[in-house]
Structure formats: structure tokens, C-alpha cells
Design a protein around this motif. Structure first.
Motif, short mmCIF file in Angstrom:
data_model
loop_
_atom_site.label_atom_id
_atom_site.label_comp_id
_atom_site.label_asym_id
_atom_site.label_seq_id
_atom_site.Cartn_x
_atom_site.Cartn_y
_atom_site.Cartn_z
N TYR A 174 0.87 -1.18 0.00
CA TYR A 174 0.00 0.00 0.00
C TYR A 174 0.90 1.22 0.00
O TYR A 174 1.85 1.32 0.78
CB TYR A 174 -0.89 0.00 1.24
CG TYR A 174 -1.94 -1.09 1.22
CD1 TYR A 174 -3.15 -0.87 0.56
CD2 TYR A 174 -1.73 -2.31 1.83
CE1 TYR A 174 -4.13 -1.87 0.52
CE2 TYR A 174 -2.69 -3.31 1.81
CZ TYR A 174 -3.89 -3.08 1.15
OH TYR A 174 -4.84 -4.06 1.11
N THR A 175 0.60 2.14 -0.90
CA THR A 175 1.38 3.38 -0.95
C THR A 175 0.41 4.55 -1.02
O THR A 175 -0.75 4.38 -1.40
CB THR A 175 2.30 3.42 -2.17
OG1 THR A 175 1.52 3.06 -3.32
CG2 THR A 175 3.48 2.49 -2.05
N ILE A 176 0.91 5.71 -0.66
CA ILE A 176 0.03 6.88 -0.69
C ILE A 176 0.43 7.80 -1.85
O ILE A 176 1.59 8.13 -2.04
CB ILE A 176 0.08 7.62 0.65
CG1 ILE A 176 -0.54 6.72 1.74
CG2 ILE A 176 -0.69 8.96 0.56
CD1 ILE A 176 -0.50 7.28 3.13
N ASP A 177 -0.56 8.15 -2.63
CA ASP A 177 -0.36 9.05 -3.75
C ASP A 177 -0.35 10.49 -3.21
O ASP A 177 -1.37 11.02 -2.79
CB ASP A 177 -1.52 8.84 -4.74
CG ASP A 177 -1.37 9.72 -5.97
OD1 ASP A 177 -0.56 10.68 -5.92
OD2 ASP A 177 -2.08 9.46 -6.96
N CYS A 203 -6.28 7.73 7.77
CA CYS A 203 -5.56 6.47 7.63
C CYS A 203 -4.62 6.25 8.80
O CYS A 203 -4.53 5.16 9.36
CB CYS A 203 -4.79 6.44 6.31
SG CYS A 203 -3.63 7.80 6.14
N ALA A 204 -3.95 7.31 9.21
CA ALA A 204 -2.99 7.18 10.31
C ALA A 204 -3.71 6.76 11.58
O ALA A 204 -3.18 5.97 12.37
CB ALA A 204 -2.27 8.51 10.53
N ARG A 205 -4.92 7.26 11.76
CA ARG A 205 -5.64 6.93 12.98
C ARG A 205 -6.12 5.48 12.99
O ARG A 205 -6.25 4.86 14.04
CB ARG A 205 -6.82 7.89 13.17
CG ARG A 205 -6.36 9.18 13.89
CD ARG A 205 -7.49 10.17 14.07
NE ARG A 205 -7.75 10.91 12.84
CZ ARG A 205 -8.95 11.14 12.36
NH1 ARG A 205 -10.02 10.64 12.96
NH2 ARG A 205 -9.11 11.85 11.26
N VAL A 206 -6.37 4.93 11.80
CA VAL A 206 -6.91 3.58 11.77
C VAL A 206 -5.82 2.50 11.72
O VAL A 206 -6.03 1.36 12.08
CB VAL A 206 -7.91 3.43 10.58
CG1 VAL A 206 -7.16 3.27 9.28
CG2 VAL A 206 -8.85 2.26 10.80
N ILE A 239 1.73 -4.10 7.85
CA ILE A 239 1.34 -5.52 7.86
C ILE A 239 0.29 -5.85 6.78
O ILE A 239 -0.29 -6.92 6.75
CB ILE A 239 0.80 -5.95 9.24
CG1 ILE A 239 -0.38 -5.05 9.64
CG2 ILE A 239 1.90 -5.91 10.30
CD1 ILE A 239 -1.20 -5.59 10.79
N LYS A 240 0.03 -4.87 5.92
CA LYS A 240 -0.87 -5.07 4.77
C LYS A 240 -2.28 -5.51 5.18
O LYS A 240 -2.87 -6.40 4.57
CB LYS A 240 -0.26 -6.07 3.80
CG LYS A 240 1.03 -5.49 3.24
CD LYS A 240 1.86 -6.50 2.54
CE LYS A 240 3.19 -5.85 2.20
NZ LYS A 240 4.12 -6.75 1.60
N CYS A 241 -2.77 -4.89 6.19
CA CYS A 241 -4.10 -5.26 6.64
C CYS A 241 -5.16 -4.59 5.78
O CYS A 241 -6.32 -5.00 5.76
CB CYS A 241 -4.30 -4.87 8.09
SG CYS A 241 -4.33 -3.08 8.31
N GLY A 242 -4.80 -3.55 5.07
CA GLY A 242 -5.74 -2.91 4.15
C GLY A 242 -6.72 -1.95 4.81
O GLY A 242 -7.59 -1.40 4.14
N GLN A 243 -6.57 -1.72 6.09
CA GLN A 243 -7.55 -0.85 6.76
C GLN A 243 -7.46 0.58 6.28
O GLN A 243 -8.47 1.27 6.15
CB GLN A 243 -7.35 -0.91 8.27
CG GLN A 243 -7.69 -2.27 8.82
CD GLN A 243 -7.84 -2.24 10.34
OE1 GLN A 243 -8.42 -1.33 10.91
NE2 GLN A 243 -7.30 -3.25 10.99
N CYS A 244 -6.24 1.04 6.01
CA CYS A 244 -6.09 2.42 5.53
C CYS A 244 -6.76 2.57 4.16
O CYS A 244 -7.42 3.56 3.88
CB CYS A 244 -4.62 2.79 5.46
SG CYS A 244 -3.65 1.65 4.46
#
Ligand code: FMN
Ligand code: SF4
Ligand code: SF4
Ligand code: SF4
Ligand code: FES
Ligand code: FES
Lengths: 136, 594
Positions: free
Chosen positions: B539-542, B552-555, B577-582
Motif C-alpha cells: 500500500y502506498t500513498i499518492d 488512515c494514520a488513525r486507523v 502488515i498489509k491489513c488494508g484498513q487504511c
């Protein structure tokens, strides 16, 4: 019940079949009874019972009876619509239990209209008008 | 006494577990409370098939089809529908339908034809009388009093009925082997093991119409000369077990099981045998061993069970769905059955339609219906408007059908020819978010776990293949792994003792065949296009799109996203950990997956 013989199984099947026919989907004729508040007040329930009873008595099981809400004809309650394939759809007014029995005998079985109680053919707009909560 | 209305409440497993019992009780209470318990009859039925929309209530005679009904709706249904005859519009499946609310008008049922499921959702499976009223046990009558065993077998042969348990062996032929096998003691067995992941056709049939199975087994008993039947069912199916037990008790009481059935000199009885839910116990020789009280391990065939089965005696063993077809064939005749389906596959097939499909549920279609019809006309298309990628049929023994084959008519032969299988009827629909390597790994893991371990090709071959797939999914695959997979698959097919090991490589072969480029991507580009293989994605941020809302940081559970408010955030790849929540949380599509 004790162990059955072939004949007992067959007669059990026949009688249960009769009981369950109301639940079967494919019916030819249809009787729709207006059971809005005024319909019930005017005796639609008694008419309904008379229909059920008379149909059962004559072993008619290709006719389905359904109830519906207000048909908009409160003044001639109980109102009943009858649709038999090959015959015009008719609405009967003031259907008391006696008339109900006549409808079964004359209209459903005899295929002739009970002329003295015909109220009306439903207006076309009622048929098409999507009054799906109110009859038909 | 006839009733004005009938309220059919689904009591299948899916509906019962989602408040079905409470709903039934609430309706019962309301009918009493509102004084109309003599006007409407409450009927508990088997599964209507449309489990996605459950709990389901159908009201007769006007066939109103209510979906997602809860106990809280009971009062309204009784007050409005039963007393006043007005439909509760909010509960109708198609709320905009102006007229004709019956299930016959619902798209889900349009292309279906119900033979096996003829009584499911129609009768109360707990009352034998309702089954009898629907011509139940009439086929048994006919077989005992009007037909010779050879005529019965001929009828099944002419009908072209083939086993629904997977292999599709002609049922009439199987019966004739047992009938002609020497021996006084013979047995009839129903295979209700149903081990395929995602499949529940047999469970629903046992729950919704148990007598059809009992009647058919008794017919077989009379035909092949057996006096004892066994139903082998997994202990995880408590409702089906309860209904079958109840049905057996009622049939015995009526003398439809036991000594001198219907006053004839034919005697037959049925007992249940519970299995512990091992997939391999569905294999017929393992199943028979398990009934005998031994460990459920396959043994080589021939001799086939038809000749040497339970305790060494000739045994007919058929699948639940196969059984459920039989009374109808006897009653309506082989010509009728024969007219449904395709050249080589007659009748219908029940599928448990699951996965990324709008209307998941239990469906029954004529053989020859295309996958497109099943997915789009009956299934209502792919969830969320996504693209169809593949359908997996035949479970761990089967393979995938891709979009190119949407118009293939579904029958035994055409599915085989495209590398899949009818199997028992699980059908799992997949969309673009499903990774084929991941799916294949799932099935391999299943067969490796379920292998009985008796023979090396299956025990070692399966494990090795699983390890290779695992390597590929982690981005450590090499080109030669593809060849290794294929080689091992060949060896397993040839050298395994039973169907489990022989078919375990099918998902691999099928996905390599149709989705080779996906394997190549995983191996060469270390990429998983569906984003399922965790090790191959990040996951990366554009920074262009990120507005710095901090959501995202909070979750993030590991706190690996940093950044100032109102400025672009970044993800620490080492810690993620690639949980995908963000990804789920970001409202600005600023987080990229890939
Ligand atoms: C590993 C394995 C699992 C099986 N599981 C089942 C099952 O759950 N139910 C079933 O009916 N047949 C299952 N079969 C097929 C049976 O061995 C057998 O072919 C079938 O019960 C025969 O019935 P039919 O002719 O009516 O299909 C399985 C076969 C294998 C090899
Ligand atoms: S193929 Fe697998 S499941 Fe079948 S007997 Fe061999 S080890 Fe057991
Ligand atoms: S949620 Fe999206 S927009 Fe908000 S900070 Fe995170 S990446 Fe940026
Ligand atoms: S995927 Fe999970 S762990 Fe990774 S950055 Fe997003 S929220 Fe954090
Ligand atoms: S309420 Fe009966 S016709 Fe209106
Ligand atoms: S369990 Fe109720 S519709 Fe399937």
C-alpha cells in the motif's frame, strides 16, 4: 396411525391432497374477495367461508380464492370478483353466503353468470392502474 | 378444514440461523393474539433456494414472496395480510412490482426447473402427510405392485439418469449390477456426506424433503433385493439429521418402512450413520468402511461396491440428489425425464451458487443451461458491478470456467472438455479481485488436509504442490516451478489410489491452462494483479491525491503511517502488515494497492 395398506395410503393421499389444493399454484379460476374494513363489516368473512366450503363440497380444486383490500365499491359489499377462463371477469356485489354458494354452483361449475348479483365489470383503469394494494 | 391463507416459513439452515425460529414463533403468537389462528395455517418448509434474501416467508394462495423477514414483522403480516388481505409492500422481494407478486415472476426462479427440489419450500418436511399429498410414496406403490425390478431398472436406464455425486455414472446400470450380483443379503446406501467446500445441495434436500430420499431408497431395496438401507451423513448437519430421523420414524409408523410394506411381502428399513465430516469419507469405499465402523480409508476398486460393498455384500450407493430424482422418474416416466437436458446429460442439476454473485442460493436448472444464464439471469450478475473472472465448479476435484466459456451448456461432457467438472454442484463465482493462485492454493490446502495419507502420490505429491504454490504466491517462484507443478499433477493423477488424489491437481491444471499469465506475473514480475497475495503487494500513498486528513494514520493498527495534518502522508513499508484498513478508510482514493 397403524401400518397402512395400499388402499389406506391411497385414500389418505386423496384426502390430504384435497386439503392441500388451496396451496397449489396452478389454478384456473380465481375468486377475489374484498376484505377491506367495510367488506369484513359487511360479512365478507362469512362469504369467504361459504366459498371455501362449497368448493370443497363439490370437489372443485382448480379454483383459487384470494382476499384483497378495498375494491373501492364499499356500497355494494361484500364484493367479489370472479375470473373463469373463457368467461368475462365479473364483479358481484352484496355477496352473502347464499350468493357465494350460488356463484360456485352456477358460475364456477355451471359456467353461467349469476346475473342478479353482477355489480360491474371492473373499469379498465382499475385493471391497469396498479392499484396493487387495493384489489386485483 | 381448508384455510384462507397459508404462511410458509422457511426453516432451512440459512433461514433458521438468521432468526427463522423466532420468526415462526412470533407469527404463531400473533395469529393467536389477533384471533385468526383458524384462518391461516403456519407451515414450516425447507429451503426456498433464495437464501441470500432469507428469512423468507411465502403466503398462499396469492404467493406473496416476503424476504428478509424478522420476528418484528410478524404483527404487521398478520394484521395486514391475513386480516385485511393487503400485502406488506416493504417486505416484498420486488417492491415495485405492480402486480403478480408470485415467486414465478421473480427473476431468480425464471430459468429454474425444480424436480429434485420440487417439495422444498412447498411442504412441511416434518409431516409425512404433506409429502403423501404431493404424490409421495406413489412411486413406491407402483414399484411394489405394478412393476418388475427389471422394468424399474429399464425405466432408469431409458431416463438416462446419471449419478449426481460427481462421477456421473448411469444409475440404472449401477442398480442392475447389484441386482444381478449373487447373494441373499444386499444393501442400499445414501451418500449424504457432502464434503465439497461451498456446497449444500444435499443438506437442503434432506432438510426440505427427507421422504423423497427414503422413498427412493426403498424403491432401490425392492428393485435390487435389499432389506436394509443406511444414510451416511455428516454430524455437522444437525437439522438434516433431525428431519431424516423424524421422517424415518413417521414412515415406520405408517408401515412405509419396516416389515411387509403396504401389506406386501417386501420388508425394508433405513438407519442413519453419522460421519465425522472427513472429505475422504464421501468416497464410496471409504464411506462403506466408515459405516462398518472402520477408519474411513479408500480401498482399490474393482470390485465395485455394486458387487462387493458393505460387509462384502452387493451394495447400491447413490448420492442424495440422485435419490431425490427417482420417485419422479418412476411416476412421470423415462420419456418425460429424458426430454429435459442435453444429449448426454438428462434432467436437472442443483447448484449451490455462491461467491461474488448478487443472488446467491440454491438453484436447480435443466442440464444444458449455460453459465451465462446461471450467472446473469438467475444469479443477477456479479456483486458490485464488477467483472466476471471465472466460476469454479466441482470443488477440489474441479476447475474453473472462464468468461470465454460463458455460453457453454453445462453438462457432464462439456464441463469435462473444458477442464472443469460437474462435481456435486458447488459453484463459486469469482471476480477481478480474486487471485487464481490464491484460489488454487485454497483447494490444495483443503485436499492436503483431507488426504487420508494412505498413498504416497497423494500424501507427498499434494504437499509438494502446495509448497510450490505457496512459494509462487510469496514471490519466490521460478519458471521451472510451473513444470514441476504439471509433472507432479500427472503423477498424482496416474498413481493415486482414490478420486481424492487423482483429482486434487485439477484446480492447478485448470488455472495454469486458463490463467497462465497470472502465474507468470507472480513468478517474473512479482506481482499479484488482484492484490490478494500479501507478499506481492504494498500500500502506498499518492501524494498528489492525499489531502492529509489523517484518517488512515488513525486507523492503522501498527501506527506506520506518518504525516502532518493537511500534508501528504507516507506509509513505512517495513512496518506495514498489509491489513488494508487504511485503504478502506481513505475517502480520497489516495491509497494505492498493488
Ligand atoms: C474424495 C471423494 C469425495 C466424495 N464425496 C462425495 C460426497 O460428498 N457425496 C457424494 O454423493 N459422493 C461423493 N463422492 C463420490 C462417491 O464416491 C460416489 O461416486 C457417489 O456417492 C455415487 O453416487 P452417484 O452415482 O449417485 O453419484 C466422492 C468421491 C471422492 C473420490
Ligand atoms: S489418493 Fe489420497 S485420499 Fe485417496 S487413498 Fe490415496 S492418500 Fe488416501
Ligand atoms: S486518509 Fe487518504 S487523504 Fe487522508 S491522510 Fe490518509 S491517504 Fe491522505
Ligand atoms: S495496510 Fe494496515 S498496516 Fe499497512 S499502512 Fe495501511 S493500515 Fe497500516
Ligand atoms: S373498504 Fe370495502 S370496498 Fe372499500
Ligand atoms: S434456507 Fe431459507 S431460502 Fe434457503
Amino acid at each position: 396411525m397403524a401400518k397402512m395398506t395400499l388402499d389406506e395410503l391411497r385414500s389418505l393421499r386423496d384426502s390430504k391432497k384435497k386439503e392441500m389444493t388451496q396451496r397449489d399454484g396452478d389454478k384456473n379460476a380465481q375468486i377475489v374477495i374484498g376484505m377491506g374494513t367495510c367488506g369484513i363489516a359487511a360479512g365478507a368473512k362469512e362469504a369467504f367461508d361459504a366459498f371455501l366450503d362449497e368448493l370443497e363440497k363439490h370437489n372443485v380444486n382448480d379454483t383459487r380464492i384470494t382476499q384483497t383490500g378495498c375494491m373501492g365499491l364499499c356500497f355494494s359489499e361484500p364484493t367479489v370478483e370472479v375470473a373463469v377462463p373463457g368467461m368475462p371477469r365479473v364483479i358481484y356485489g352484496n355477496v352473502d353466503p347464499d350468493v357465494a354458494r350460488r356463484i360456485v354452483n352456477e358460475h364456477i361449475i355451471g359456467k353461467s353468470l349469476v346475473s342478479d348479483h353482477i355489480f360491474d365489470k371492473p373499469a379498465q383503469d382499475i385493471i391497469d392502474g396498479g392499484l396493487n394494494n387495493h384489489g386485483i | 378444514m381448508a384455510f384462507k391463507n397459508y404462511i410458509l416459513v422457511c426453516a432451512g439452515t440459512a433461514c433458521e440461523s438468521s432468526k427463522g425460529v423466532a420468526l415462526y414463533e412470533a407469527l404463531e403468537k400473533e395469529l393467536k393474539a389477533q384471533g385468526v389462528e383458524t384462518e391461516a395455517q403456519l407451515v414450516k418448509t425447507g429451503c426456498f433456494g433464495f437464501c441470500e434474501q432469507g428469512p423468507i416467508v411465502k403466503i398462499l394462495p396469492d404467493e406473496s414472496f416476503y424476504v428478509k423477514v424478522g420476528p418484528e414483522h410478524a404483527k404487521q403480516i398478520v394484521a395486514e395480510h391475513i386480516i385485511k388481505g393487503r400485502q406488506v409492500k416493504e417486505l416484498l422481494y420486488d417492491k415495485n412490482q405492480a402486480s403478480g407478486t408470485s415467486s414465478a415472476n421473480i427473476d431468480f426462479y425464471q430459468k429454474q426447473q425444480r424436480i429434485v427440489l420440487r417439495n422444498c419450500g412447498v411442504i412441511n418436511p416434518e409431516y409425512i402427510d404433506e409429502y403423501i399429498a404431493r404424490d409421495g410414496y406413489a412411486a413406491l406403490e407402483k414399484v411394489i405392485f405394478d412393476m418388475t425390478p427389471d422394468q424399474v431398472i429399464q425405466e432408469l436406464k431409458d431416463a438416462g439418469l446419471r449419478g449426481r455425486g460427481g462421477a456421473g455414472f448411469p444409475t440404472g446400470m449401477k442398480w442392475s449390477f447389484t441386482k444381478d450380483a449373487p447373494g441373499d443379503q444386499k444393501y442400499v446406501v445414501c451418500n449424504a456426506d457432502e464434503g465439497d467446500p461451498g456446497a449444500y445441495m444435499d443438506r437442503s434436500t434432506c432438510e426440505g424433503d427427507p421422504h423423497s430420499v427414503l422413498e427412493a431408497m426403498t424403491i432401490a431395496g425392492h428393485t435390487v433385493g435389499a432389506n436394509q438401507g443406511f444414510i451416511y451423513i455428516r454430524a455437522e448437519y444437525p437439522l438434516a439429521i433431525e428431519r431424516l430421523e423424524n421422517a424415518i420414524a413417521q414412515a415406520r409408523e405408517y408401515g412405509l418402512l419396516g416389515e411387509n410394506i403396504l401389506g406386501s411381502d417386501f420388508s425394508f428399513d433405513i438407519e442413519l450413520r453419522l460421519g465425522a465430516g472427513a472429505f475422504v469419507c464421501g468416497e464410496e469405499t471409504a464411506l462403506l468402511a466408515s459405516i462398518e465402523g472402520k477408519r474411513g480409508m479408500p480401498i482399490p476398486r474393482p470390485p465395485f461396491p455394486a458387487v462387493k460393498g458393505l460387509w462384502g455384500k452387493p451394495t447400491v450407493i447413490n448420492n442424495v440428489e440422485t435419490w431425490a430424482n427417482i420417485p419422479m422418474i418412476i411416476l412421470k416416466g423415462s420419456k418425460w425425464f429424458n426430454s429435459i437436458g442435453t444429449e448426454t446429460s438428462k434432467g436437472t442439476k442443483v447448484f449451490a451458487l455462491t461467491g461474488k454473485i448478487n443472488n446467491s442460493g440454491l438453484i436447480e436448472v435443466p442440464m444444458g443451461t449455460t453459465l451465462r444464464e446461471i450467472i446473469y439471469d438467475i444469479g443477477g450478475g456479479i456483486k458490485g458491478g464488477k467483472k466476471f473472472k471465472a466460476a469454479q465448479t466441482g470443488g477440489p476435484s474441479g476447475g474453473v470456467i472462464t468468461a470465454d466459456y460463458l455460453d457453454t451448456p453445462i453438462d457432464y461432457e462439456s464441463l469435462m472438455s473444458i477442464g472443469s467438472m460437474m462435481g456435486s454442484g458447488g459453484m463459486i463465482v469469482m471476480d477481478e479481485d480474486d487471485c487464481m493462485i490464491d484460489v488454487t492454493k485454497f483447494y490444495l490446502e483443503f485436499t492436503v488436509d483431507e488426504s487420508c495419507g494412505k498413498c504416497a502420490p497423494c500424501r507427498i505429491g499434494g504437499r509438494t504442490n502446495y509448497n510450490i504454490l505457496d512459494k509462487i504466491s510469496k514471490g519466490q517462484g521460478e519458471m521451472e516451478d510451473l513444470d514441476k507443478l504439471k509433472e507432479l499433477a500427472q503423477a498424482m493423477r496416474k498413481a493415486s489410489l482414490c478420486g481424492l488424489g487423482q483429482t486434487a491437481p485439477n484446480p492447478i491444471m485448470s488455472t495454469i491452462n486458463y490463467f497462465e499469465e497470472e502465474y507468470l506475473e507472480h513468478i517474473n514480475d512479482k506481482k499479484c494483479r488482484a492484490g490478494k497475495c500479501k507478499d506481492l503487494m504494498s500500500y502506498t500513498i499518492d501524494a498528489e491525491k492525499c489531502i492529509g486528513c489523517t484518517a488512515c494514520a488513525r486507523v492503522c493498527p501498527v501506527g506506520c503511517i506518518s504525516g502532518e495534518v493537511k500534508s501528504p502522508h507516507i506509509i513505512d513499508q517495513e512496518q506495514c502488515i498489509k491489513c488494508g484498513q487504511c485503504f478502506e478508510k481513505c475517502k480520497f482514493d489516495a491509497i494505492l494497492k498493488g
